[in-house]
Design a protein around this motif. Structure first.
Motif, PDB file in Angstrom:
ATOM      1  N   LYS A  40       0.851  -1.187   0.000  1.00  0.00           N
ATOM      2  CA  LYS A  40       0.000   0.000   0.000  1.00  0.00           C
ATOM      3  C   LYS A  40       0.888   1.239   0.000  1.00  0.00           C
ATOM      4  CE  LYS A  40      -2.195   1.448   3.745  1.00  0.00           C
ATOM      5  NZ  LYS A  40      -3.146   1.550   4.860  1.00  0.00           N
ATOM      6  N   ILE A  41       0.613   2.143  -0.933  1.00  0.00           N
ATOM      7  CA  ILE A  41       1.392   3.379  -1.048  1.00  0.00           C
ATOM      8  C   ILE A  41       0.440   4.552  -0.865  1.00  0.00           C
ATOM      9  CG2 ILE A  41       2.853   4.768  -2.545  1.00  0.00           C
ATOM     10  CD1 ILE A  41       3.535   2.056  -3.971  1.00  0.00           C
ATOM     11  N   PRO A  42       0.564   5.281   0.254  1.00  0.00           N
ATOM     12  CA  PRO A  42      -0.288   6.460   0.468  1.00  0.00           C
ATOM     13  C   PRO A  42       0.043   7.551  -0.553  1.00  0.00           C
ATOM     14  CG  PRO A  42       0.842   5.811   2.493  1.00  0.00           C
ATOM     15  CD  PRO A  42       1.454   5.036   1.371  1.00  0.00           C
ATOM     16  N   THR A  43      -0.962   8.291  -0.987  1.00  0.00           N
ATOM     17  CA  THR A  43      -0.740   9.364  -1.952  1.00  0.00           C
ATOM     18  C   THR A  43      -1.471  10.629  -1.515  1.00  0.00           C
ATOM     19  OG1 THR A  43      -2.645   8.744  -3.304  1.00  0.00           O
ATOM     20  CG2 THR A  43      -0.533   7.737  -3.886  1.00  0.00           C
ATOM     21  N   VAL A  44      -1.087  11.738  -2.139  1.00  0.00           N
ATOM     22  CA  VAL A  44      -1.740  13.020  -1.905  1.00  0.00           C
ATOM     23  C   VAL A  44      -2.137  13.624  -3.247  1.00  0.00           C
ATOM     24  CG1 VAL A  44      -0.548  13.543   0.268  1.00  0.00           C
ATOM     25  CG2 VAL A  44       0.473  14.264  -1.883  1.00  0.00           C
ATOM     26  N   ARG A  45      -3.141  14.481  -3.200  1.00  0.00           N
ATOM     27  CA  ARG A  45      -3.564  15.218  -4.395  1.00  0.00           C
ATOM     28  C   ARG A  45      -2.610  16.380  -4.626  1.00  0.00           C
ATOM     29  NH1 ARG A  45      -8.901  14.714  -1.680  1.00  0.00           N
ATOM     30  NH2 ARG A  45      -9.946  12.997  -2.730  1.00  0.00           N
ATOM     31  N   ALA A  46      -2.765  17.051  -5.735  1.00  0.00           N
ATOM     32  CA  ALA A  46      -1.927  18.212  -6.059  1.00  0.00           C
ATOM     33  C   ALA A  46      -2.064  19.304  -5.007  1.00  0.00           C
ATOM     34  CB  ALA A  46      -2.291  18.753  -7.438  1.00  0.00           C
ATOM     35  N   ASN A  47      -3.250  19.387  -4.352  1.00  0.00           N
ATOM     36  CA  ASN A  47      -3.449  20.424  -3.330  1.00  0.00           C
ATOM     37  C   ASN A  47      -2.912  20.007  -1.957  1.00  0.00           C
ATOM     38  OD1 ASN A  47      -5.309  18.584  -2.369  1.00  0.00           O
ATOM     39  ND2 ASN A  47      -7.106  19.835  -2.816  1.00  0.00           N
ATOM     40  N   GLY A  48      -2.310  18.814  -1.868  1.00  0.00           N
ATOM     41  CA  GLY A  48      -1.704  18.359  -0.613  1.00  0.00           C
ATOM     42  C   GLY A  48      -2.602  17.521   0.269  1.00  0.00           C
ATOM     43  N   LYS A  49      -3.874  17.378  -0.099  1.00  0.00           N
ATOM     44  CA  LYS A  49      -4.789  16.566   0.704  1.00  0.00           C
ATOM     45  C   LYS A  49      -4.629  15.091   0.337  1.00  0.00           C
ATOM     46  CE  LYS A  49      -8.229  20.106   1.482  1.00  0.00           C
ATOM     47  NZ  LYS A  49      -9.644  20.454   1.436  1.00  0.00           N
ATOM     48  N   ARG A  50      -4.922  14.231   1.332  1.00  0.00           N
ATOM     49  CA  ARG A  50      -4.799  12.793   1.097  1.00  0.00           C
ATOM     50  C   ARG A  50      -5.659  12.350  -0.078  1.00  0.00           C
ATOM     51  NH1 ARG A  50      -2.935   8.768   2.667  1.00  0.00           N
ATOM     52  NH2 ARG A  50      -4.547   7.420   3.442  1.00  0.00           N
ATOM     53  N   ALA A  51      -5.114  11.399  -0.824  1.00  0.00           N
ATOM     54  CA  ALA A  51      -5.834  10.815  -1.958  1.00  0.00           C
ATOM     55  C   ALA A  51      -5.943   9.307  -1.723  1.00  0.00           C
ATOM     56  CB  ALA A  51      -5.087  11.113  -3.252  1.00  0.00           C
ATOM     57  N   THR A  52      -6.506   8.636  -2.682  1.00  0.00           N
ATOM     58  CA  THR A  52      -6.637   7.184  -2.622  1.00  0.00           C
ATOM     59  C   THR A  52      -5.265   6.536  -2.559  1.00  0.00           C
ATOM     60  OG1 THR A  52      -8.635   7.339  -3.953  1.00  0.00           O
ATOM     61  CG2 THR A  52      -7.570   5.203  -3.874  1.00  0.00           C
ATOM     62  N   ASN A  53      -5.161   5.458  -1.773  1.00  0.00           N
ATOM     63  CA  ASN A  53      -3.915   4.687  -1.737  1.00  0.00           C
ATOM     64  C   ASN A  53      -3.725   3.954  -3.056  1.00  0.00           C
ATOM     65  OD1 ASN A  53      -3.286   5.233   1.027  1.00  0.00           O
ATOM     66  ND2 ASN A  53      -4.817   3.731   1.627  1.00  0.00           N
ATOM     67  N   ILE A  54      -2.479   3.793  -3.441  1.00  0.00           N
ATOM     68  CA  ILE A  54      -2.146   2.928  -4.570  1.00  0.00           C
ATOM     69  C   ILE A  54      -1.881   1.552  -3.965  1.00  0.00           C
ATOM     70  CG2 ILE A  54      -0.454   2.419  -6.364  1.00  0.00           C
ATOM     71  CD1 ILE A  54       0.046   5.427  -6.611  1.00  0.00           C
ATOM     72  N   LEU A  55      -2.497   0.523  -4.533  1.00  0.00           N
ATOM     73  CA  LEU A  55      -2.286  -0.849  -4.082  1.00  0.00           C
ATOM     74  C   LEU A  55      -1.529  -1.583  -5.183  1.00  0.00           C
ATOM     75  CD1 LEU A  55      -5.833  -1.524  -2.614  1.00  0.00           C
ATOM     76  CD2 LEU A  55      -3.774  -0.818  -1.376  1.00  0.00           C
ATOM     77  N   VAL A  56      -0.321  -2.043  -4.862  1.00  0.00           N
ATOM     78  CA  VAL A  56       0.536  -2.689  -5.849  1.00  0.00           C
ATOM     79  C   VAL A  56       0.616  -4.179  -5.531  1.00  0.00           C
ATOM     80  CG1 VAL A  56       2.828  -2.731  -6.912  1.00  0.00           C
ATOM     81  CG2 VAL A  56       1.903  -0.571  -6.027  1.00  0.00           C
ATOM     82  N   ILE A  57       0.200  -4.992  -6.463  1.00  0.00           N
ATOM     83  CA  ILE A  57       0.313  -6.444  -6.295  1.00  0.00           C
ATOM     84  C   ILE A  57       1.773  -6.813  -6.503  1.00  0.00           C
ATOM     85  CG2 ILE A  57      -0.431  -8.699  -7.150  1.00  0.00           C
ATOM     86  CD1 ILE A  57      -3.073  -7.287  -7.960  1.00  0.00           C
TER      87      ILE A  57
END
Length: 125
Positions: free
Chosen positions: A91-108
């Protein structure tokens, strides 16, 4: 945290073909399926199905996965944690361009056999 964009998603691609992805998931399930709840298996299947555009990478939200797998969001969170512990996803946490949390990237992750070769110890006289 990484910014959620196509470049970030593409850099985490973990397989060259869908066949490699499917084979990895099949091998994982053949080893761990008996230890996984039906909810966890449904969540994994949804993640796999959502990992075909960028092979091995899902950026589906927990809400979307819950809806598709017909489980609660809490079950999705629990299942992702279990799948991380078992080494099938990262699981890789991500943020939007405005700095707010976005959906996690899930890498198999590629299948890792637990049958590691051990070196042969030579007896010293």
């Amino acid at each position: 945290m990484e910014k959620l964009n196509l470049k970030t998603i593409n850099k985490h691609q973990s397989f060259q073909t869908v066949e490699e992805l499917d084979e990895t998931v099949h091998r994982f399930l053949s080893r761990h399926e008996a230890k996984l709840s039906s909810g966890t298996r449904a969540v994994l299947q949804c993640i796999v199905e959502h990992s075909r555009k960028v092979i091995g990478v899902s950026f589906a939200s927990n809400d979307y996965i819950a809806e598709q797998a017909k489980v609660s969001v809490r079950t999705v969170i629990r299942a992702v944690k279990i799948l991380q512990q078992r080494g099938i996803i990262k699981k890789i946490p991500t943020v939007r361009a405005n700095g707010k949390r976005a959906t996690n990237i899930l890498v198999i992750q590629p299948f890792q056999s637990s049958e590691k070769k051990t070196p042969i110890n030579k007896e010293v006289d």
